[in-house]
Motif scaffolding. Structure first.
Motif, PDB file in Angstrom:
ATOM      1  N   ASP A 116      90.266   4.715  61.734  1.00  0.00           N
ATOM      2  CA  ASP A 116      89.911   4.972  63.119  1.00  0.00           C
ATOM      3  C   ASP A 116      88.636   4.179  63.419  1.00  0.00           C
ATOM      4  O   ASP A 116      88.227   3.337  62.627  1.00  0.00           O
ATOM      5  CB  ASP A 116      89.748   6.480  63.388  1.00  0.00           C
ATOM      6  N   ALA A 161      96.853   4.602  68.602  1.00  0.00           N
ATOM      7  CA  ALA A 161      96.485   5.444  69.745  1.00  0.00           C
ATOM      8  C   ALA A 161      95.005   5.212  70.038  1.00  0.00           C
ATOM      9  O   ALA A 161      94.272   4.696  69.196  1.00  0.00           O
ATOM     10  CB  ALA A 161      96.733   6.914  69.415  1.00  0.00           C
ATOM     11  N   ASN A 163      91.191   6.072  70.299  1.00  0.00           N
ATOM     12  CA  ASN A 163      90.374   6.889  69.395  1.00  0.00           C
ATOM     13  C   ASN A 163      89.547   7.924  70.151  1.00  0.00           C
ATOM     14  O   ASN A 163      88.400   8.167  69.820  1.00  0.00           O
ATOM     15  CB  ASN A 163      89.460   5.974  68.576  1.00  0.00           C
ATOM     16  N   ASN A 168      94.296  11.683  67.722  1.00  0.00           N
ATOM     17  CA  ASN A 168      94.554  10.247  67.813  1.00  0.00           C
ATOM     18  C   ASN A 168      93.875   9.489  66.678  1.00  0.00           C
ATOM     19  O   ASN A 168      94.441   8.544  66.128  1.00  0.00           O
ATOM     20  CB  ASN A 168      94.096   9.702  69.162  1.00  0.00           C
ATOM     21  N   LYS A 171      95.983   9.659  63.663  1.00  0.00           N
ATOM     22  CA  LYS A 171      97.130   8.743  63.725  1.00  0.00           C
ATOM     23  C   LYS A 171      96.720   7.334  63.310  1.00  0.00           C
ATOM     24  O   LYS A 171      97.506   6.592  62.734  1.00  0.00           O
ATOM     25  CB  LYS A 171      97.708   8.705  65.136  1.00  0.00           C
ATOM     26  N   ASN A 172      95.502   6.959  63.626  1.00  0.00           N
ATOM     27  CA  ASN A 172      95.029   5.608  63.324  1.00  0.00           C
ATOM     28  C   ASN A 172      94.636   5.417  61.866  1.00  0.00           C
ATOM     29  O   ASN A 172      94.628   4.290  61.371  1.00  0.00           O
ATOM     30  CB  ASN A 172      93.875   5.237  64.251  1.00  0.00           C
TER      31      ASN A 172
END
Length: 180
Positions: A116, A161, A163, A168, A171-172
């Protein structure tokens, strides 16, 4: 998830003596709330269902399907915070990648690490490369020919996605296996 079995509430807990109780059982918890005064009584019952596992660890066959369809598979492999140490439970994912590669001797994969945007750009780039290398070295250590694998780190350059939330950001933080 709350399931309301019975709820009858009226008045205010400030005007009524209110007591709360919880009952734990194998399927979840049940909360009881009783309130009473000299003129009336109230009761509420709320049942919370137990945790149900919905996310399944990726299997070699599921990875194969993604690689065949998209040319890559996205894995959320967990590492210790700000480290490239693979968490113990993530060894199962490495074992599935090993099975995927063992079942497909001509398959070559690029292991790509992503983070992220927390921290500096330089640190994230280095961390993502170290994490990709951790997965690569684990596979080579299990007997996969190193010529079939390459690794690289992209830091936060290619987010899935924005940040802007913790979900999200999660997801990163990922490892992708890309066919080459």
């Amino acid at each position: 998830k709350a399931v309301y079995k019975y709820i009858q509430t009226a008045g205010s807990p400030y005007d009524v003596s209110v007591r709360n109780y919880a009952l734990n059982h194998k399927n979840g918890k049940i909360f009881f709330q009783f309130g009473s005064n000299s003129a009336s009584a109230e009761m509420a019952v709320v049942e919370l269902e137990g945790f149900k596992q919905t996310i399944q660890a990726p299997t070699a066959s599921a990875m194969q399907k993604d690689i065949d369809a998209k040319g890559k598979v996205v894995l959320n492999i967990n590492f210790d915070v700000d480290k490239a140490i693979l968490q113990k439970e993530e060894q199962k994912v490495v074992d599935e990648i090993f099975t995927l590669l063992s079942n497909n001797p001509s398959l070559k994969l690029s292991i790509e690490g992503h983070t992220d945007n927390s921290g500096s750009v330089e640190r994230n780039k280095k961390l993502s490369a170290e994490r990709a290398n951790t997965v690569r070295y684990a596979l080579v250590g299990k007997g996969i020919d190193s010529k079939r694998l390459k690794s690289s780190g992209f830091g936060s350059e290619k987010p899935l996605a924005t940040n802007n939330t913790e979900d999200n950001k999660a997801k990163n933080r990922r490892v992708e296996l890309v066919k080459f």
